[in-house]
Enzyme design. Structure first.
Site, mmCIF file in Angstrom:
data_model
loop_
_atom_site.group_PDB
_atom_site.id
_atom_site.type_symbol
_atom_site.label_atom_id
_atom_site.label_comp_id
_atom_site.label_asym_id
_atom_site.label_seq_id
_atom_site.Cartn_x
_atom_site.Cartn_y
_atom_site.Cartn_z
ATOM 1 N N HIS A 24 -4.112 -4.451 -7.289
ATOM 2 C CA HIS A 24 -3.121 -3.389 -7.396
ATOM 3 C C HIS A 24 -2.789 -3.104 -8.869
ATOM 4 C CE1 HIS A 24 -1.670 -4.895 -3.251
ATOM 5 N NE2 HIS A 24 -2.181 -3.701 -3.050
ATOM 6 N N CYS A 43 4.731 -9.286 -5.198
ATOM 7 C CA CYS A 43 4.331 -8.902 -3.830
ATOM 8 C C CYS A 43 5.255 -9.506 -2.780
ATOM 9 C CB CYS A 43 2.918 -9.371 -3.525
ATOM 10 S SG CYS A 43 1.689 -8.954 -4.733
HETATM 11 N N1 GLY Z 1 -3.973 -10.413 0.561
HETATM 12 C C1 GLY Z 1 -3.196 -9.330 0.125
HETATM 13 C C2 GLY Z 1 -3.878 -8.045 0.330
HETATM 14 O O1 GLY Z 1 -5.099 -8.012 0.287
HETATM 15 O O2 GLY Z 1 -3.263 -7.048 0.556
#
Ligand code: GLY
Length: 253
Positions: A161, A248
């Site tokens: 991300h 996250c």
């Molecule tokens: N394991 C987190 C994701 O791939 O969104």
């Protein structure tokens, strides 16, 4: 300043989470202990933490940051890019209804993981990644504008991300690594640059004038302290095994 946070407990199914890390299977009991410490750290920063129950159908469900974007005037439920994660939004939408009167929802063909969205004051940078597409980013920017915010996109090709590689520490400062160090879109910020070997620690989290930093990255910790922040180091080894960073694990608002 943040007053609230939402987290979701890891389920035993986290061993089936999506990963590219190659670091082995997460240990559920250790993940729970690390999650407890994470919650305590948020509380020590003055936040009231709402803890959602684990949903075993969603192994990545504790990464709540991906399924919503929250500001005091605006709540958006995303449409995650990975099919295995799309259903995480249902319980999150119900949870958010306790805090927000109006909730926007990203619709197909848009996909957005909010881990791709970095807030800097009233502006939101949206990474176009394998999880977040242009149609999703356009919807998010439209919702933000309804509430007096704005947004723009940045193409990314490294990391899961956008926020895997950049964090905003307020006061116009960012922690940044990799390809984002040279992105013109981020040139206006004062950058704390992180070497590639410590890239994971570029995902650090400003919470009410303190910064949560993943344990095991002493050079990053020193750089953030030298920039004037009090830090809290947190071991998140079991979430790193699933490509998940510190940010996250919570929604902060
Ligand atoms: N394991 C987190 C994701 O791939 O969104």
């Amino acid at each position: 300043m943040f007053n609230q946070a939402i987290v979701r407990r890891p389920g035993e199914s986290l061993v089936n989470g999506i990963t590219t890390a190659g670091l082995g299977q997460p240990d559920y009991q250790l993940a729970l202990k690390q999650h407890d410490a994470y919650i305590q750290a948020l509380e020590s920063c003055g936040l009231t933490v709402t803890v959602m129950e684990a949903e075993e159908d969603y192994p990545d469900g504790m990464f709540v940051e991906d399924v919503a974007l929250l500001k005091e005037r605006c709540a958006i439920v995303t449409r995650p890019g990975a099919d295995a994660r799309k259903g995480e939004t249902e319980s999150m939408a119900r949870q958010l209804a306790e805090f927000f009167d109006q909730i926007h929802t990203v619709e197909a063909p848009g996909t957005v993981d909010a881990g791709d969205i970095k807030m800097a004051g009233k502006h939101f940078y949206i990474g176009l990644s394998e999880r977040t597409n242009a149609a999703g980013a356009e919807q998010v920017i439209g919702f933000l504008r309804e509430h007096g915010y704005d947004g723009s996109t940045i193409m990314i090709s490294q990391g899961l991300h956008l926020k895997s590689s950049v964090s905003y520490l307020e006061n116009n400062k960012i922690v940044v690594t990799g390809e984002l160090c040279s992105k013109p879109e981020l040139a206006r910020f004062k950058a704390i640059e992180i070497e590639p070997e410590d890239a994971y620690s570029a995902n650090s989290v400003w919470v009410n004038d303190r910064v949560l930093v993943p344990a095991g990255y002493p050079v990053t910790s020193e750089k953030i302290k030298a920039a004037g922040y009090e830090i809290i180091e947190l071991d998140v080894s079991e979430f790193k095994k699933l490509d998940g960073g510190l940010s996250c694990l919570s929604l902060r608002f």
